[in-house]
Design a protein around this motif. Structure first.
Motif, short mmCIF file in Angstrom:
data_model
loop_
_atom_site.label_atom_id
_atom_site.label_comp_id
_atom_site.label_asym_id
_atom_site.label_seq_id
_atom_site.Cartn_x
_atom_site.Cartn_y
_atom_site.Cartn_z
N ALA A 153 19.97 13.97 -2.22
CA ALA A 153 20.62 15.28 -2.21
C ALA A 153 19.94 16.26 -1.26
N GLY A 154 18.62 16.33 -1.29
CA GLY A 154 17.89 17.22 -0.40
C GLY A 154 18.15 18.69 -0.63
N ILE A 155 18.44 19.08 -1.87
CA ILE A 155 18.76 20.47 -2.18
C ILE A 155 17.48 21.26 -2.46
N ARG A 206 20.77 22.88 1.74
CA ARG A 206 20.62 21.43 1.69
C ARG A 206 19.92 20.96 2.96
N VAL A 258 22.95 26.94 -0.60
CA VAL A 258 23.36 26.61 -1.96
C VAL A 258 23.87 27.87 -2.64
N GLU A 293 19.39 18.51 5.56
CA GLU A 293 20.12 17.36 6.10
C GLU A 293 19.17 16.35 6.75
N LEU A 296 18.75 22.70 7.99
CA LEU A 296 19.50 23.10 6.80
C LEU A 296 20.99 23.16 7.10
#
Length: 217
Positions: A143-145, A150, A174, A152, A170
């Protein structure tokens, strides 16, 4: 009988079976070169040079030198695991060759310290030639949140001193959790058809100098 396997992402493991008290250095050189080339990104070595005569001895250490076609040289650290010819070796990052597995660990540790969350980073290969002005991306797996959005990927750049710098890429932001309005009613988030902007976050990025090998006495 000789066999080589990849041990993790950082080291190679060589098993040599022989009645001689000395290691077969020509075979070791060939096996190390083959393994580095297989794990590298478009990587071809001109040669791997090790000491001519090494006695089998548990925990004994010696150093080999890898050479690129353009003459650039890098260090290969080799340790004997036992007195039967079992070796492990690793290639530290230098101004000639980048150990991408080691770089992944550094990036992950820095992100964890900066945002308090662990993200898995994948730079795909294990070794890459260190070229000034070069840039490449490492993927963020999952997910990389984080709070800012997020993540990428991570953009890595090689500066004019052959040192590495990186920053998170990014995608959008969010949405904040709905907050209660003054009247007590819950606020709602509006949907949008606009694509999120792509931005690079420099706040958590710091230069990571490629470690230059030092000769032992």
């Amino acid at each position: 009988m000789v066999a080589m396997v990849r041990l993790g992402a950082l080291v190679g493991l060589i098993f040599l079976s022989s009645c001689s008290q000395y290691l077969n250095m020509s075979r070791i050189e060939a096996d190390i070169q083959d393994d580095i080339e297989r794990q590298g990104r478009r990587l071809t070595l001109k040669d791997v040079i090790c000491p001519n005569r090494v006695v089998k001895q548990a925990e004994a250490y010696f150093r080999c030198v890898g050479e690129l076609p353009d003459g650039g040289q890098f260090t290969i650290n080799v340790t004997q695991q036992d007195d039967q010819g079992t070796l492990d070796w690793d290639v530290p990052s230098s101004k000639v060759l980048i150990n991408l597995a080691s770089l992944e660990e550094k990036i992950q540790a820095e992100i964890r310290d900066a945002v308090g969350k662990s993200l898995a980073v994948d730079c795909r290969d294990t070794y890459r030639v260190n070229q000034r002005g070069d840039s490449f991306e490492c993927d963020v797996v999952g997910a990389g949140i984080v709070a800012a959005g997020r993540v990428e990927s991570v953009l890595v750049k090689v500066n004019g001193q052959s040192n590495l710098e990186w920053q998170e890429v990014l995608i959008g932001a969010v949405p904040a959790a709905p907050q209660a309005a003054a009247s007590g009613a819950a606020a709602s988030a509006e949907a949008t058809d606009e694509k999120p902007d792509v931005a690079t976050a420099a706040a958590n990025s710091t230069p990571a100098a490629a470690e230059e090998d030092e000769d032992e006495d």
